[in-house]
Design a protein around this motif. Structure first.
Motif, PDB file in Angstrom:
ATOM      1  N   ALA A  77     -37.711 -92.902 -23.689  1.00 32.52           N
ATOM      2  CA  ALA A  77     -37.779 -92.443 -22.298  1.00 32.52           C
ATOM      3  C   ALA A  77     -36.690 -91.407 -22.015  1.00 32.52           C
ATOM      4  O   ALA A  77     -36.930 -90.418 -21.311  1.00 32.52           O
ATOM      5  N   VAL A  78     -35.499 -91.637 -22.551  1.00 30.65           N
ATOM      6  CA  VAL A  78     -34.418 -90.661 -22.373  1.00 30.65           C
ATOM      7  C   VAL A  78     -34.807 -89.330 -23.000  1.00 30.65           C
ATOM      8  O   VAL A  78     -34.627 -88.261 -22.391  1.00 30.65           O
ATOM      9  N   ARG A  79     -35.349 -89.350 -24.203  1.00 33.21           N
ATOM     10  CA  ARG A  79     -35.762 -88.116 -24.867  1.00 33.21           C
ATOM     11  C   ARG A  79     -36.845 -87.396 -24.074  1.00 33.21           C
ATOM     12  O   ARG A  79     -36.822 -86.167 -23.919  1.00 33.21           O
ATOM     13  N   ALA A  80     -37.805 -88.155 -23.558  1.00 31.91           N
ATOM     14  CA  ALA A  80     -38.890 -87.539 -22.799  1.00 31.91           C
ATOM     15  C   ALA A  80     -38.379 -86.940 -21.489  1.00 31.91           C
ATOM     16  O   ALA A  80     -38.781 -85.836 -21.097  1.00 31.91           O
ATOM     17  N   ALA A  81     -37.499 -87.655 -20.793  1.00 32.09           N
ATOM     18  CA  ALA A  81     -36.949 -87.130 -19.543  1.00 32.09           C
ATOM     19  C   ALA A  81     -36.161 -85.849 -19.797  1.00 32.09           C
ATOM     20  O   ALA A  81     -36.287 -84.867 -19.043  1.00 32.09           O
ATOM     21  N   ALA A  83     -36.673 -83.755 -21.985  1.00 36.35           N
ATOM     22  CA  ALA A  83     -37.641 -82.699 -22.276  1.00 36.35           C
ATOM     23  C   ALA A  83     -38.419 -82.283 -21.028  1.00 36.35           C
ATOM     24  O   ALA A  83     -39.311 -81.424 -21.115  1.00 36.35           O
ATOM     25  N   GLY A  84     -38.114 -82.894 -19.888  1.00 31.67           N
ATOM     26  CA  GLY A  84     -38.765 -82.533 -18.634  1.00 31.67           C
ATOM     27  C   GLY A  84     -40.078 -83.236 -18.377  1.00 31.67           C
ATOM     28  O   GLY A  84     -40.882 -82.771 -17.554  1.00 31.67           O
ATOM     29  N   ARG A  85     -40.285 -84.373 -19.031  1.00 28.85           N
ATOM     30  CA  ARG A  85     -41.547 -85.091 -18.875  1.00 28.85           C
ATOM     31  C   ARG A  85     -41.398 -86.236 -17.867  1.00 28.85           C
ATOM     32  O   ARG A  85     -40.405 -86.949 -17.859  1.00 28.85           O
ATOM     33  N   HIS A  86     -42.416 -86.390 -17.026  1.00 31.63           N
ATOM     34  CA  HIS A  86     -42.456 -87.526 -16.108  1.00 31.63           C
ATOM     35  C   HIS A  86     -42.711 -88.799 -16.904  1.00 31.63           C
ATOM     36  O   HIS A  86     -43.272 -88.761 -18.011  1.00 31.63           O
ATOM     37  N   LEU A  87     -42.319 -89.948 -16.333  1.00 31.99           N
ATOM     38  CA  LEU A  87     -42.319 -91.198 -17.081  1.00 31.99           C
ATOM     39  C   LEU A  87     -43.092 -92.302 -16.365  1.00 31.99           C
ATOM     40  O   LEU A  87     -42.815 -92.609 -15.207  1.00 31.99           O
ATOM     41  N   LEU A  88     -44.034 -92.905 -17.079  1.00 30.78           N
ATOM     42  CA  LEU A  88     -44.690 -94.145 -16.660  1.00 30.78           C
ATOM     43  C   LEU A  88     -44.205 -95.227 -17.619  1.00 30.78           C
ATOM     44  O   LEU A  88     -44.616 -95.264 -18.788  1.00 30.78           O
ATOM     45  N   ASP A 105     -30.222 -92.373 -15.479  1.00 26.34           N
ATOM     46  CA  ASP A 105     -29.394 -91.163 -15.397  1.00 26.34           C
ATOM     47  C   ASP A 105     -30.135 -89.952 -15.946  1.00 26.34           C
ATOM     48  O   ASP A 105     -30.025 -88.844 -15.392  1.00 26.34           O
ATOM     49  N   ALA A 106     -30.884 -90.135 -17.042  1.00 29.08           N
ATOM     50  CA  ALA A 106     -31.644 -89.017 -17.611  1.00 29.08           C
ATOM     51  C   ALA A 106     -32.727 -88.544 -16.658  1.00 29.08           C
ATOM     52  O   ALA A 106     -32.975 -87.334 -16.521  1.00 29.08           O
ATOM     53  N   VAL A 107     -33.379 -89.484 -15.979  1.00 29.17           N
ATOM     54  CA  VAL A 107     -34.404 -89.128 -14.984  1.00 29.17           C
ATOM     55  C   VAL A 107     -33.781 -88.315 -13.854  1.00 29.17           C
ATOM     56  O   VAL A 107     -34.314 -87.275 -13.439  1.00 29.17           O
ATOM     57  N   ASP A 108     -32.647 -88.781 -13.345  1.00 33.08           N
ATOM     58  CA  ASP A 108     -31.985 -88.063 -12.251  1.00 33.08           C
ATOM     59  C   ASP A 108     -31.538 -86.670 -12.686  1.00 33.08           C
ATOM     60  O   ASP A 108     -31.705 -85.685 -11.957  1.00 33.08           O
ATOM     61  N   ALA A 109     -30.959 -86.582 -13.871  1.00 34.19           N
ATOM     62  CA  ALA A 109     -30.438 -85.295 -14.344  1.00 34.19           C
ATOM     63  C   ALA A 109     -31.555 -84.284 -14.566  1.00 34.19           C
ATOM     64  O   ALA A 109     -31.380 -83.087 -14.295  1.00 34.19           O
ATOM     65  N   ALA A 110     -32.711 -84.758 -15.041  1.00 31.45           N
ATOM     66  CA  ALA A 110     -33.821 -83.851 -15.333  1.00 31.45           C
ATOM     67  C   ALA A 110     -34.677 -83.555 -14.108  1.00 31.45           C
ATOM     68  O   ALA A 110     -35.455 -82.595 -14.113  1.00 31.45           O
ATOM     69  N   GLY A 111     -34.551 -84.380 -13.063  1.00 37.10           N
ATOM     70  CA  GLY A 111     -35.368 -84.183 -11.868  1.00 37.10           C
ATOM     71  C   GLY A 111     -36.836 -84.504 -12.083  1.00 37.10           C
ATOM     72  O   GLY A 111     -37.705 -83.958 -11.395  1.00 37.10           O
TER      73      GLY A 111
END
Length: 298
Positions: A77-81, A83-88, A105-111
């Protein structure tokens, strides 16, 4: 939205695959798994492509859906975030608080957007029932007629390891972490939105993997949960109730539909473009409570 699936186990085959293949708002772009032959089999079931490499799949999609054990879900999930990918994502978000925080944190940082699939929060009828109880508690507290809900109970009696027909009986992470980590997130996903955040966590062991979880909430209410994957099959089921100024609210038997239908609701939330309460930060908070309960058992 092009969505790729990471994972090929029973949950991927029974829930993620059917939901993604049928959803009108997504293109089910491909599958990756740790075993290439399993990825090819799942891809064939749903008319999509098998990827030999997780990063190659991540590079080709707009979002990833994850159906993997929590210790594997978090780093992917961290790698995907990043890379700018949304996460389910699935519950629990991670096997440790540090890994769960890394995802949030990765989700927040990548938006990017994130949704963690807590089944009852996305099943339409169950979600309405939970929202109704949360609203009833707020109304009672605001009216000055009382303090809202006095207490709550959310018991999950799973029979994963006592029912020979369970498709999840060969799950090593469930055998290691038990009901606290597998069905505990479901209980918390109901209790927290109705009673408020947990400010005190205690736990005690029962028979088998059973854990008795007791919480004090920031609303002043308390709650209990019995969480197990080793209940006798005849005793399996879910029991949820709230008691307080609004009266007694009992979760109706048979209210929830199929898990694949609930996952379709999670896909709706991911594609809607607006934040959902069951995001990675909520998944982190649930992981923190689970870890506190586990520490209380030591």
């Amino acid at each position: 939205m092009r969505v790729g699936l990471l994972g090929t186990g029973p949950w991927a085959r029974l829930t993620h695959g059917p939901a993604l293949a049928a959803h009108p708002g997504v293109e089910f772009a491909g599958v990756w798994g740790r075993r290439p032959e399993a990825a090819a089999e799942v891809a064939g079931l749903f008319g999509t492509r098998a990827y030999p490499d997780a990063d190659a799949l991540i590079a080709d999609v707009d979002a990833v859906a994850v159906a993997l054990p929590p210790a594997l879900q978090a780093p992917l999930a961290v790698r995907a975030a990043r890379a700018g990918r949304h996460l389910l994502l699935d519950k629990p978000l991670a096997a440790t608080v540090a890994d769960a925080r890394a995802v949030a944190d990765a989700v927040d940082a990548a938006g990017v957007r994130s949704v963690v699939f807590f089944t009852l929060r996305f099943d339409p009828a169950s979600a309405r029932w939970i929202d109704e109880q949360a609203a009833a508690g707020r109304r009672a507290a605001a009216d000055g007629a009382g303090s809202g809900w006095f207490t709550g109970r959310a018991d999950w009696y799973g029979a994963v390891f006592s029912d020979d027909a369970s498709p999840f009986a060969d799950s090593p992470w469930r055998r290691e972490k038990g009901g606290l980590w597998d069905v505990g997130p479901h209980a918390l996903s109901v209790l927290l939105p109705v009673l408020g955040d947990a400010v005190e966590v205690t736990a005690a062991r029962g028979r088998g993997d059973a854990v008795h979880l007791t919480l004090r909430h920031d609303s002043g209410a308390s709650s209990t949960s019995l969480l197990t994957l080793t209940a006798p099959p005849a005793a399996a089921g879910v029991a949820i109730e709230f008691r307080g100024t609004p009266g007694v609210a009992v979760y109706p038997d048979g209210l929830a539909g199929e898990a694949a239908g609930a996952l379709a609701g999670a896909v709706d939330a991911l594609t809607a473009g607006t934040p959902h309460p069951c995001d990675a930060r909520f998944g982190l908070r649930v992981t923190e409570i689970l870890a506190a309960a586990e520490a209380a058992l030591d």
